[in-house]
Enzyme design. Structure first.
Site, PDB file in Angstrom:
ATOM      1  N   TYR A 143      45.381   3.612 -55.611  1.00 16.63           N
ATOM      2  CA  TYR A 143      44.985   5.353 -55.587  1.00 16.63           C
ATOM      3  C   TYR A 143      45.779   5.996 -57.209  1.00 16.63           C
ATOM      4  O   TYR A 143      46.242   7.030 -57.249  1.00 16.63           O
ATOM      5  CB  TYR A 143      45.317   5.540 -54.432  1.00 16.63           C
ATOM      6  CG  TYR A 143      44.159   5.623 -53.699  1.00 16.63           C
ATOM      7  CD1 TYR A 143      43.332   4.242 -53.212  1.00 16.63           C
ATOM      8  CD2 TYR A 143      43.643   6.625 -53.045  1.00 16.63           C
ATOM      9  CE1 TYR A 143      41.659   4.570 -52.690  1.00 16.63           C
ATOM     10  CE2 TYR A 143      42.359   6.626 -52.261  1.00 16.63           C
ATOM     11  CZ  TYR A 143      41.788   5.489 -52.000  1.00 16.63           C
ATOM     12  OH  TYR A 143      40.703   5.554 -51.217  1.00 16.63           O
ATOM     13  N   LYS A 192      41.961  -9.378 -50.757  1.00 19.82           N
ATOM     14  CA  LYS A 192      41.261 -10.053 -51.461  1.00 19.82           C
ATOM     15  C   LYS A 192      42.457 -11.496 -52.294  1.00 19.82           C
ATOM     16  O   LYS A 192      41.848 -11.542 -53.480  1.00 19.82           O
ATOM     17  CB  LYS A 192      40.560  -9.551 -52.121  1.00 19.82           C
ATOM     18  CG  LYS A 192      39.442  -9.427 -53.326  1.00 19.82           C
ATOM     19  CD  LYS A 192      38.336 -10.673 -51.809  1.00 19.82           C
ATOM     20  CE  LYS A 192      36.975 -10.653 -52.847  1.00 19.82           C
ATOM     21  NZ  LYS A 192      36.231 -11.294 -52.098  1.00 19.82           N
ATOM     22  N   ASP A 224      35.910  -8.538 -47.792  1.00 22.33           N
ATOM     23  CA  ASP A 224      34.535  -9.181 -47.188  1.00 22.33           C
ATOM     24  C   ASP A 224      34.235  -9.443 -46.439  1.00 22.33           C
ATOM     25  O   ASP A 224      33.142  -8.856 -45.605  1.00 22.33           O
ATOM     26  CB  ASP A 224      33.945  -9.233 -48.124  1.00 22.33           C
ATOM     27  CG  ASP A 224      35.501 -10.811 -48.773  1.00 22.33           C
ATOM     28  OD1 ASP A 224      35.577 -11.011 -48.463  1.00 22.33           O
ATOM     29  OD2 ASP A 224      33.799 -11.887 -49.612  1.00 22.33           O
ATOM     30  N   ASP A 248      41.055   2.424 -46.644  1.00 23.02           N
ATOM     31  CA  ASP A 248      40.094   4.070 -46.911  1.00 23.02           C
ATOM     32  C   ASP A 248      38.741   3.019 -46.238  1.00 23.02           C
ATOM     33  O   ASP A 248      37.675   4.097 -45.440  1.00 23.02           O
ATOM     34  CB  ASP A 248      40.288   3.987 -48.343  1.00 23.02           C
ATOM     35  CG  ASP A 248      39.358   5.322 -48.428  1.00 23.02           C
ATOM     36  OD1 ASP A 248      39.377   6.097 -47.854  1.00 23.02           O
ATOM     37  OD2 ASP A 248      38.198   5.251 -49.468  1.00 23.02           O
ATOM     38  N   ASP A 252      36.678   3.602 -42.323  1.00 20.69           N
ATOM     39  CA  ASP A 252      35.234   4.419 -41.889  1.00 20.69           C
ATOM     40  C   ASP A 252      34.341   3.847 -41.256  1.00 20.69           C
ATOM     41  O   ASP A 252      33.492   4.344 -40.824  1.00 20.69           O
ATOM     42  CB  ASP A 252      34.324   4.693 -43.745  1.00 20.69           C
ATOM     43  CG  ASP A 252      34.577   6.118 -44.298  1.00 20.69           C
ATOM     44  OD1 ASP A 252      36.273   6.844 -44.107  1.00 20.69           O
ATOM     45  OD2 ASP A 252      34.008   6.925 -45.032  1.00 20.69           O
TER      46      ASP A 252
HETATM   47  C1  IPM Z   1      40.759   9.598 -46.820  1.00 19.77           C
HETATM   48  C2  IPM Z   1      39.829  10.136 -47.892  1.00 19.77           C
HETATM   49  C3  IPM Z   1      40.524  10.486 -48.610  1.00 19.77           C
HETATM   50  C4  IPM Z   1      40.898   8.980 -49.626  1.00 19.77           C
HETATM   51  C5  IPM Z   1      40.187  11.554 -50.261  1.00 19.77           C
HETATM   52  C6  IPM Z   1      39.447  12.220 -49.529  1.00 19.77           C
HETATM   53  C7  IPM Z   1      41.088  10.678 -51.877  1.00 19.77           C
HETATM   54  O1  IPM Z   1      38.417   9.593 -48.521  1.00 19.77           O
HETATM   55  O2  IPM Z   1      41.570   9.780 -46.498  1.00 19.77           O
HETATM   56  O3  IPM Z   1      40.496   8.682 -46.192  1.00 19.77           O
HETATM   57  O4  IPM Z   1      40.403   8.369 -49.875  1.00 19.77           O
HETATM   58  O5  IPM Z   1      41.508   8.310 -48.874  1.00 19.77           O
HETATM   59 MG    MG Z   2      38.456   7.933 -46.828  1.00 22.40          MG
END
Ligand code: IPM
Ligand code: MG
Length: 356
Positions: A143, A192, A224, A248, A252
């Site tokens: 990032y 990884k 993975d 990240d 999710d």
């Molecule tokens: C998160 C989001 C952010 C990230 C984006 C919006 C930059 O996906 O906080 O998980 O990737 O960190």
């Molecule tokens: Mg995110």
């Protein structure tokens, strides 16, 4: 009476609606537990681009630094899609994390019992009391690494760099070990290392630090495999520690186990007391302004703030209990189930308040 000063960064899309509910709940909690909260609103993301020409104006950074903590909604939306890469709303988020030194991102994936049906994962796989804490490194890695465009033999190309220094790995890994010590003393480090040199350094560092935490059981897992294990047997995890990009993605995924991405809170910490608290979901421009978003991730983020930054664990618990109770009867559309009362975003905020 103690008064906390909170910087309020509502942001874009559903950001303002969900933060408004979180504020309602925090005010109610303050009344009940005998403290006061002062809010200092500031712009971030697209709204800041509109008002200041950039996604994170200095005035916002100053307000955050002057506050005891920060509550953030979400940033981004199609309106700003044509912005140059370094002036996108998301850049505001990355910059505030960097400006406040928020290297440790805690993302708890818990399942509230009444939401089990909302999870796409079968009951028997979820098991009882699913409770995973993802500790994501937040100010390093790909990032923030060097990136660019170039041309190789006339062919356009682009690159991003994953780089971690030992001190960067050490500090996040220590946060994760300390967290594991307070929980079930089990830490999974995700990397990884079969491919990436930065992962091999990560793994070595975890192994070295583990000597200081003899009680914590450590295992290493390739990312993975971890993605697969999260839906195969999520109960095997207690604390997961991983890099910025892997965290990240995995958070999710973990959020869906808990029923909806609208349920997952997060805390971003710097080692000091001040933190930034935000839901892990985005600004959902498609449903913005309709009062149908799920405010619970933001409300649960406020609970994390009370626990990690403001030393009000009972107030935090009261919010978490109220959310758990609200879910038995009331649902926003994303987690709606027959037999429950379908409520709007603001009705959910009001209802949680009545349970505090
Ligand atoms: C998160 C989001 C952010 C990230 C984006 C919006 C930059 O996906 O906080 O998980 O990737 O960190
Ligand atoms: Mg995110």
């Amino acid at each position: 009476m103690t008064t906390y000063k909170i910087a309020l960064l509502k942001g874009d899309g559903i950001g303002p609606e969900i933060v408004d509910q979180a504020v309602k709940v925090l005010d109610k909690t303050a009344d009940k537990f005998g403290f006061a909260v002062e809010y200092d609103p500031a712009d971030i993301g697209g709204i800041a681009i509109d008002n200041y020409g950039e996604p994170l104006p200095q005035v916002t950074v100053d307000k955050c630094k002057a506050a005891d903590s920060v509550i953030l909604g979400a940033v981004g939306g199609p309106k700003w899609d044509s912005q140059p890469a370094n002036n996108r709303p998301e850049k505001g988020l990355l910059k505030i994390r960097e400006a406040l030194g928020l290297f440790a991102n805690l993302r708890p994936a818990v399942i509230f019992e009444p939401l089990k049906k909302a999870s796409p994962i079968k009951d028997e796989i979820i098991g009882d009391n699913l409770d995973i804490m993802i500790v994501r490194e937040l100010t390093g890695g790909i990032y923030f690494g060097e990136r660019g465009r170039l041309e190789e033999n006339g062919v356009p190309a682009a690159y991003d760099t994953e780089k971690y220094s030992v001190p960067e790995i050490e500090r996040i890994v220590k946060v994760a070990f300390d967290m594991a010590m307070k929980r079930n003393k089990k830490l999974t480090s995700v990397d990884k290392a079969n491919v990436l040199e930065s992962s091999r350094l990560w793994r070595e560092t975890v192994n070295r630090i583990s000597a200081d935490y003899p009680e914590v059981q450590v295992n290493h897992m390739y990312v993975d495999n971890c993605a697969m294990q999260l839906v195969r047997n999520p109960g095997q995890f207690d604390v997961i520690v991983t890099s910025n990009i892997f965290g990240d993605i995995l958070s999710d995924e973990a959020s869906m186990i808990s029923g909806s991405i609208g349920m997952l809170a997060s805390a971003s910490l710097s080692g000091g007391k001040r933190g930034l608290y935000e839901p892990i979901h985005g600004s959902a421009p498609d449903i913005a302004g309709q009062d149908i978003a799920n405010p619970l991730a933001t409300i649960l983020s406020v609970a994390m703030m009370l626990r990690y930054s403001l030393d009000q664990p009972q107030a935090a618990q009261a919010i978490e209990d109220a959310v758990a109770k609200a879910l038995t009867t009331h649902r926003t559309p994303d987690i709606y189930e027959e037999g429950k009362t379908k409520v709007t975003c603001s009705q959910m905020g009001d209802y949680v308040c009545t349970l505090i």
